[in-house]
Design a protein around this motif. Structure first.
Motif, short mmCIF file in Angstrom:
data_model
loop_
_atom_site.label_atom_id
_atom_site.label_comp_id
_atom_site.label_asym_id
_atom_site.label_seq_id
_atom_site.Cartn_x
_atom_site.Cartn_y
_atom_site.Cartn_z
N GLY A 41 -39.31 63.65 76.02
CA GLY A 41 -39.16 64.35 74.74
C GLY A 41 -38.05 65.36 74.71
O GLY A 41 -38.14 66.38 74.04
N ILE A 234 -45.83 60.42 73.49
CA ILE A 234 -46.48 61.07 72.34
C ILE A 234 -47.84 61.62 72.74
O ILE A 234 -48.20 62.75 72.41
N ASN A 238 -49.03 65.68 72.93
CA ASN A 238 -49.86 66.12 71.81
C ASN A 238 -51.36 66.06 72.05
O ASN A 238 -52.10 66.87 71.47
#
Length: 283
Positions: A41, A234, A238
């Motif tokens: 990321g 992801i 998260n």
């Protein structure tokens, strides 16, 4: 240009270490994790890094108290070097203590293989949660260019400390956070957990009682106790927050397909090269 060159150097050093591990030490290279580490990321992280620098500049320029304005330039550099490291120690320690901040930092600790690529593995949000801990330097009017340069030096040392080739560092073990000291920090053993929060200098851990030397008879167990290992960027960034607020449970099904390590490695390196291109365009 300078940031693009610096990050290119990181990639080259990662690849050199992997060559030594694979060709000389004859160990299996964990390509899936290496690729995750390189591409965990970083475009989002760099965007937020820009926000961090912008806020620092605004506060230093408009709300700075001018404490160091009349200091000799060399004195400002030396002070910033030690002050930045002191701020990082508390940033790092509190990220381990507060659950909301641990949800950010845990991404870095979920890596199960020690190596230079682990030093690049970070959360999308790590730059955002770093902001409050360095604002004291802005309020005393540390120039933003010194803040950035000193921070880059410290971050490179921290990157080096993730290498898996150096076991002990002689006299440096008494002065600095070395690969051995930081390997301890990544351990989830009872003897090692929540130890060695320093970034560059070991003095803060010794001063505040969080230092632990690596024990020859206690191999470091890498990973985390509370979050499972995942290769989904992801989810890794998260789900810790969803778990924190009771909105989701971890359910990580095994992939139903297989991909060769060479395909994974080449694709992951290409993605990191695209990141370098992005950084070059932003400079």
């Amino acid at each position: 240009m300078s940031l693009a060159i610096a990050n290119s150097l990181l990639l080259i050093l990662v690849l050199i270490e992997l060559m030594v591990i694979g060709l000389i030490k004859k160990q299996t290279i964990p390509w899936k994790e290496v690729v995750f580490n390189l591409n965990s990321g970083h475009i989002l992280m760099w965007i937020f890094r820009g926000l961090e620098v912008t806020i620092f500049h605004l506060i230093s320029t408009h709300f700075g108290l001018g404490i160091v304005d009349n200091w000799p330039y060399l004195a400002i550099w030396i002070f910033t070097f030690f002050a930045w490291d002191f701020c990082f120690y508390w940033l790092h320690r509190i990220h381990h203590k507060l659950r909301i901040l641990w949800a950010v930092h845990v991404v870095h600790h979920e890596g199960e293989h020690y190596g230079l690529s682990l030093g690049i593995r970070n959360s999308w949000y790590s730059s955002i949660t770093s902001i409050p801990f360095f604002l004291v330097l802005a309020f005393i009017s540390i120039p933003v260019e010194i803040f950035l340069t000193v921070g880059s030096i410290h971050y490179f040392i921290q990157f080096y400390n993730h290498n898996d080739l150096v076991r002990k560092s002689g006299i440096l073990e008494k002065i600095m956070i070395t690969p051995s000291h930081h390997r301890v920090h990544h351990g989830m053993n009872d003897e090692y957990i929540d130890r060695n929060f320093g970034g560059t200098l070991v003095i803060w851990d010794r001063l505040f009682g969080t230092f632990q030397a690596e024990k020859e008879d206690v191999p470091v167990q890498l990973g985390t106790r509370d979050n499972p290992h995942t290769m989904d960027v992801i989810k890794a960034n998260n789900l810790p927050f969803a778990k924190l607020f009771g909105k989701a449970r971890y359910h990580l099904p095994e992939p139903k397909y297989s991909i060769s390590n060479w395909f994974i490695a080449s694709g992951g390196i290409l993605l990191f090269v695209l990141l370098l291109f992005y950084i070059l365009q932003e400079e």
